[in-house]
Structures are given as C-alpha cells and as structure tokens.
Design a protein around this motif. Structure first.
Motif, PDB file in Angstrom:
ATOM      1  N   VAL A 264       0.843  -1.205   0.000  1.00 19.27           N
ATOM      2  CA  VAL A 264       0.000   0.000   0.000  1.00 19.27           C
ATOM      3  C   VAL A 264       0.874   1.250   0.000  1.00 19.27           C
ATOM      4  N   VAL A 265       1.931   1.223   0.792  1.00 19.92           N
ATOM      5  CA  VAL A 265       2.887   2.337   0.797  1.00 19.92           C
ATOM      6  C   VAL A 265       3.485   2.520  -0.594  1.00 19.92           C
ATOM      7  N   ALA A 266       3.785   1.416  -1.257  1.00 15.87           N
ATOM      8  CA  ALA A 266       4.391   1.483  -2.589  1.00 15.87           C
ATOM      9  C   ALA A 266       3.434   2.107  -3.604  1.00 15.87           C
ATOM     10  N   ILE A 267       2.132   1.786  -3.512  1.00 11.66           N
ATOM     11  CA  ILE A 267       1.161   2.390  -4.421  1.00 11.66           C
ATOM     12  C   ILE A 267       1.106   3.892  -4.210  1.00 11.66           C
ATOM     13  N   SER A 268       1.070   4.300  -2.937  1.00 14.26           N
ATOM     14  CA  SER A 268       1.051   5.732  -2.633  1.00 14.26           C
ATOM     15  C   SER A 268       2.312   6.409  -3.138  1.00 14.26           C
ATOM     16  N   ASP A 269       3.447   5.725  -2.987  1.00 15.15           N
ATOM     17  CA  ASP A 269       4.721   6.238  -3.483  1.00 15.15           C
ATOM     18  C   ASP A 269       4.655   6.464  -4.983  1.00 15.15           C
ATOM     19  N   LEU A 270       4.094   5.501  -5.698  1.00 12.62           N
ATOM     20  CA  LEU A 270       3.974   5.602  -7.155  1.00 12.62           C
ATOM     21  C   LEU A 270       3.145   6.813  -7.561  1.00 12.62           C
ATOM     22  N   VAL A 271       1.983   6.985  -6.929  1.00 12.59           N
ATOM     23  CA  VAL A 271       1.130   8.127  -7.236  1.00 12.59           C
ATOM     24  C   VAL A 271       1.851   9.434  -6.903  1.00 12.59           C
ATOM     25  N   THR A 295       9.106  17.170   1.803  1.00 10.38           N
ATOM     26  CA  THR A 295      10.002  16.691   2.860  1.00 10.38           C
ATOM     27  C   THR A 295       9.391  16.928   4.237  1.00 10.38           C
ATOM     28  N   THR A 296       8.778  18.085   4.434  1.00  9.49           N
ATOM     29  CA  THR A 296       8.146  18.382   5.721  1.00  9.49           C
ATOM     30  C   THR A 296       7.003  17.421   6.011  1.00  9.49           C
ATOM     31  N   LEU A 297       6.165  17.166   5.019  1.00  7.32           N
ATOM     32  CA  LEU A 297       5.048  16.246   5.220  1.00  7.32           C
ATOM     33  C   LEU A 297       5.534  14.818   5.470  1.00  7.32           C
ATOM     34  N   THR A 298       6.620  14.425   4.816  1.00  6.26           N
ATOM     35  CA  THR A 298       7.182  13.095   5.056  1.00  6.26           C
ATOM     36  C   THR A 298       7.680  12.962   6.483  1.00  6.26           C
ATOM     37  N   GLY A 299       8.385  13.985   6.970  1.00  9.14           N
ATOM     38  CA  GLY A 299       8.878  13.948   8.344  1.00  9.14           C
ATOM     39  C   GLY A 299       7.755  13.895   9.367  1.00  9.14           C
ATOM     40  N   PRO A 311      -4.989  -0.107  13.591  1.00 12.23           N
ATOM     41  CA  PRO A 311      -4.699  -0.422  12.187  1.00 12.23           C
ATOM     42  C   PRO A 311      -5.118   0.687  11.230  1.00 12.23           C
ATOM     43  N   THR A 312      -6.253   1.334  11.503  1.00 14.86           N
ATOM     44  CA  THR A 312      -6.716   2.402  10.614  1.00 14.86           C
ATOM     45  C   THR A 312      -5.727   3.554  10.584  1.00 14.86           C
ATOM     46  N   ALA A 313      -5.250   3.958  11.749  1.00 12.90           N
ATOM     47  CA  ALA A 313      -4.288   5.066  11.826  1.00 12.90           C
ATOM     48  C   ALA A 313      -2.976   4.695  11.149  1.00 12.90           C
ATOM     49  N   LEU A 314      -2.516   3.471  11.355  1.00 13.90           N
ATOM     50  CA  LEU A 314      -1.263   3.048  10.743  1.00 13.90           C
ATOM     51  C   LEU A 314      -1.363   3.011   9.223  1.00 13.90           C
ATOM     52  N   VAL A 315      -2.487   2.533   8.700  1.00  9.83           N
ATOM     53  CA  VAL A 315      -2.672   2.499   7.255  1.00  9.83           C
ATOM     54  C   VAL A 315      -2.721   3.913   6.687  1.00  9.83           C
ATOM     55  N   ALA A 316      -3.476   4.813   7.362  1.00 10.62           N
ATOM     56  CA  ALA A 316      -3.606   6.183   6.875  1.00 10.62           C
ATOM     57  C   ALA A 316      -2.252   6.895   6.860  1.00 10.62           C
ATOM     58  N   LEU A 317      -1.481   6.738   7.932  1.00  2.55           N
ATOM     59  CA  LEU A 317      -0.172   7.399   8.005  1.00  2.55           C
ATOM     60  C   LEU A 317       0.821   6.770   7.035  1.00  2.55           C
ATOM     61  N   SER A 318       0.716   5.463   6.822  1.00  2.53           N
ATOM     62  CA  SER A 318       1.596   4.809   5.862  1.00  2.53           C
ATOM     63  C   SER A 318       1.308   5.289   4.448  1.00  2.53           C
ATOM     64  N   VAL A 319       0.029   5.479   4.123  1.00  5.46           N
ATOM     65  CA  VAL A 319      -0.336   6.028   2.814  1.00  5.46           C
ATOM     66  C   VAL A 319       0.218   7.439   2.658  1.00  5.46           C
ATOM     67  N   ALA A 320       0.080   8.252   3.716  1.00 12.94           N
ATOM     68  CA  ALA A 320       0.610   9.622   3.664  1.00 12.94           C
ATOM     69  C   ALA A 320       2.125   9.617   3.496  1.00 12.94           C
ATOM     70  N   TYR A 321       2.796   8.735   4.243  1.00 17.19           N
ATOM     71  CA  TYR A 321       4.247   8.641   4.104  1.00 17.19           C
ATOM     72  C   TYR A 321       4.630   8.212   2.688  1.00 17.19           C
ATOM     73  N   PHE A 323       3.028   8.551  -0.167  1.00 21.29           N
ATOM     74  CA  PHE A 323       2.792   9.594  -1.167  1.00 21.29           C
ATOM     75  C   PHE A 323       3.855  10.690  -1.091  1.00 21.29           C
ATOM     76  N   THR A 324       4.094  11.205   0.103  1.00 25.27           N
ATOM     77  CA  THR A 324       5.010  12.346   0.240  1.00 25.27           C
ATOM     78  C   THR A 324       6.465  11.948   0.031  1.00 25.27           C
ATOM     79  N   SER A 325       6.855  10.754   0.505  1.00 24.39           N
ATOM     80  CA  SER A 325       8.238  10.315   0.286  1.00 24.39           C
ATOM     81  C   SER A 325       8.493  10.035  -1.188  1.00 24.39           C
ATOM     82  N   GLY A 326       7.471   9.519  -1.875  1.00 23.68           N
ATOM     83  CA  GLY A 326       7.615   9.341  -3.320  1.00 23.68           C
ATOM     84  C   GLY A 326       7.655  10.665  -4.054  1.00 23.68           C
ATOM     85  N   ALA A 327       6.866  11.639  -3.589  1.00 24.82           N
ATOM     86  CA  ALA A 327       6.786  12.932  -4.262  1.00 24.82           C
ATOM     87  C   ALA A 327       8.089  13.712  -4.164  1.00 24.82           C
ATOM     88  N   LEU A 328       8.821  13.575  -3.059  1.00 21.76           N
ATOM     89  CA  LEU A 328      10.031  14.390  -2.901  1.00 21.76           C
ATOM     90  C   LEU A 328      11.174  13.904  -3.796  1.00 21.76           C
TER      91      LEU A 328
END
Length: 433
Positions: A264-271, A295-299, A311-321, A323-328
């Motif tokens: 899931v993190v990888a999909i967000s990274d791709l987008v 970079t700020t959002l990733t941190g 689990p819901t919070a971990l999935v949501a934060l992993s998706v955010a991580y 997306f932003t880590s892929g974007a930078l």
C-alpha cells in the motif's frame, strides 16, 4: 577530422524526447531493480534476525552498508561514465549486483551478508543508479521533472510487487532460495545498461575535467547546502522500509498483512512520484519550494507513525508517508541540474550521493539501536521524522526560495583554480541551465 565530427554531433540543448524516452524506460527498470529491492528488504530483515540470532542493530547494517556503498561509490560510477560512457559502466554494475545476491544465499554469518549484499551488490548499485539518472537528466530540460518522475515510478511499482513476492518466496523457498531468485532479477540491470546512449552537449567542453568541476562545486554555496539537506533527509528516509515490518510485528500483525501494508505504501509512493513530476514542470516558482513541502510532510508522517496504534491510523499514516516520500524524490533529483548545470550533472550527482551516504549508513543502525534500548520503535520513527524536518529547514536557505517565480536565466560566475583555469559556474540561484 574525428574531433570535428564529434563537435558537429553536439547538441545545443537537451532534446526533451527522442531516445531520451528509452533512457526513461531503462531508468524505470533500473530504479525498480535497485531501490525496489532495497525497499522490500524488510522481509529478509526479520528472517536474518531469526536465522542468525542477532540484534536488530547488527542486522540493520546489511542494508545500511549497501545503501552507503551505493551512494559513496557514486563518484566512481560518475567518473567512469564520463570516460567510457554510461552503457558499459551500468552493465558491469548489473553483474556485480546479481553476483552479490547470489553469494548472499550461501551466507553462514552476518559478515558474509555485509560483504555480499552490502559491499558487492552495493558496488553494483553504485555503478548503475547515478550514471543512469545523470544520463536521463542530460536528455531533458523542459520536461526534466516529469521524465524523472516517470523513471522513478519503477521504485513504487516494484515495491508494491516485491514486498508480497519476497514474503511468498521466503515462505516457500526459505530466505536462501529467495535470494537466489532476487539475484536472477538483479541480472536484468545488464539489459537496462544496454539501452543507455550517451549524448554530447555544446556546453560540455566549457565544464572542464573532473578536477575543475569538483573545484567549482566545492565553491558553490547552494550546492553545498543542498547536499547537507539531502544527507539529513537520507538519514531518516529509508527507516520504514527497513523497520516497518518489524514494528508491525511488535504490534502483533501477521506477516502477510504487514507485507501488504508495504505494498500500500508502494502504491502511494507511485502516485506521489507521478503527481510531483507533473507539478515540478507545471507549477511556476522554484522547485525547492515543492521539495520543502514534500520533505516536511514526510517527516511529520514518520513521526506520527511512532505513536499510532490502531490499524486504521497506521494504514492512513503509511499512505501519507508513501505519497510524500515518493513525491520528494523526482523533485530532489530534477533540482540538481538547475543548481549546477547539465554539464556538471555526472560530477554533481556523484558528489551528492557520496556525501549523503553518511545518512544512509547511520540511519538504520541508529534506528535499530534505539529499538534495542527502548524495546520498541517509537523513538526510532520519531528521530527519523526529525531528520527529515531538519533537512527541510536547510532547504529553505536556498536562493529564491521565497520568490514567486524562479529566474529563467542567470549570469555565469567564474571560479579560478590554482592552475589559473577558469570554470563557469551558475550563480547562486535556481533556474534553467
């Protein structure tokens, strides 16, 4: 006659297309086979801890040495590519990367893994990643961020596929058999190298040799601050891909759902890479501003993962991580040619990769050490987020960061070397070459 013919073939500016799209394709698969493998290595991390009965900090050195060697050896790949062209260099790197994984499948101690995966495969990665990305940067100017984003989506797609694939391979063939198959995958880097075709630009002769380029870069304030920022970012960037699986295991997650979360993190990274690559070329203003945002959002997302329990919070934060880590990433790499010029991209990218290897070397072991001391990964993810936020602060000092638009042209500076050779250097601004 040969010299004249070579000069006639030089392009005044990057073609923004043509064979460049084949270079993008090569970089896509190359990034998948280097960083896609590294990002999914958390599956093997858990296996190594169990098989060798070692602490997390010691096992973390395997990927840390690999990342550090890849980055610290980048100037070697850059210098060899300048002399022989990127094609043979990347092909040799693919052979070394595959050989390291092959030897790792016969390991009987962590030292063997340090030498095979860390040193040998890391050396192969050093000869593949930097020359390929530098070659791509020389093919594009107006579409550089988009081309870089498309090339680096290979990391996201492969992470999505490799994490559950590696878990399945380990479940059916054990970690030794899985590493044999990873070795076969890595051998395809040789094909990626065969697709690279070097391009000559009219500005190349004015850049001087490697010594002149190095001297000019070491006098360039924005380049030095950019390097420091990426070193801080690199220290915390890879922590989830090394320790997120182990963190989820501490929270009593089953292995397959944990591996699926990495996907899931990888999909967000791709987008994130695709969106950021498009924004980097479409949004006016300095690229540094977009880099600071991601970079700020990733941190922040990394720091919040440390305190998330449901689990819901971990999935949501992993998706955010993701997306932003892929974007930078595409913004960070497309920004460098604007700082130093395409003529110095091999030397500049190699030097950046070498210095930021300090962060890659220390990040995962520090995270593992904090886990051993505190018995959980809370402090590990908090510290990782803090490193990225510190890197964001350094990026805000780059020229024209607060301007509404980046300059479209810039005058040239001159750095005089000891021998009296003058080397043109871009002014301390972010803009087109």
């Amino acid at each position: 006659m040969r010299r004249c013919t070579s000069h006639m073939r030089r392009r005044a500016e990057p073609p923004d297309g043509g064979w460049g799209w084949m270079v993008v394709l090569s970089a896509f698969f190359q990034s998948a086979l280097v960083f896609g493998v590294l990002r999914s290595f958390g599956v093997f991390f858990v296996e190594f801890v169990t098989a060798f009965e070692e602490q997390a900090a010691r096992v973390s050195w395997i990927t840390s040495i690999g990342i550090a060697v890849q980055q610290f050896g980048s100037p070697v790949g850059s210098a060899l590519s300048t002399k022989f062209g990127p094609r043979p260099v990347v092909m040799v790197g693919g052979i070394l990367a595959a050989l390291g994984m092959l030897l790792a499948s016969f390991a009987t101690s962590l030292t063997h893994l340090y030498l095979s995966i860390g040193l040998l495969s890391g050396s192969g990665w050093a000869l593949t990643f930097t020359p390929t990305l530098a070659c791509l940067s020389r093919y594009f100017s107006r579409l550089r961020s988009l081309a870089t984003g498309l090339a680096l989506t290979g990391v996201g797609l492969s992470s999505f596929a490799f994490a559950p694939l590696f878990q399945w391979l380990v479940s059916h063939y054990a970690w030794r058999g899985a590493l044999l198959l990873v070795s076969a995958l890595s051998f395809h880097l040789v094909v990626c190298g065969a697709l690279l075709r070097p391009i000559s630009l009219t500005e190349d002769p004015a850049m001087g040799g490697p010594g002149a380029q190095l001297a000019s870069l070491l006098h360039h304030g924005p380049f030095l601050r950019y390097t420091v920022a990426l070193t801080l970012i690199n220290t915390g960037y890879f922590i989830p891909y090394v320790h997120l699986m182990a963190h989820l295991k501490d929270l009593n997650w089953d292995p397959l759902p944990a591996a699926f979360l990495l996907s899931v993190v990888a999909i967000s990274d791709l987008v994130g890479r695709l969106v950021s690559g498009w924004l980097g070329d479409a949004v006016p203003g300095p690229v540094a501003r977009l880099l600071v945002l991601w970079t700020t959002l990733t941190g922040m997302s990394l720091a919040l993962i440390s305190v998330a329990q449901t689990p819901t919070a971990l999935v949501a934060l992993s998706v955010a991580y993701g997306f932003t880590s892929g974007a930078l990433t595409p913004v960070a790499f497309s920004m460098l040619p604007e700082l130093v010029g395409t003529g110095r991209i091999y030397c500049g990218l190699g030097l950046v990769q070498m210095v930021e290897s300090i962060g890659g070397l220390l990040g995962a072991p520090l995270s593992g050490y904090l886990r051993d001391v505190t018995s959980n990964y809370t402090a590990s993810f908090l510290v990782a987020g803090a490193f990225l936020l510190a890197g964001s602060g350094v990026l805000t000092t780059l020229p024209h960061f607060s301007c509404f638009s980046a300059p479209t042209s810039k005058p040239q500076n001159l750095v005089t070397e000891a021998q009296g050779t003058k080397v043109p250097l871009p002014k301390e601004g972010v803009g087109e070459d």
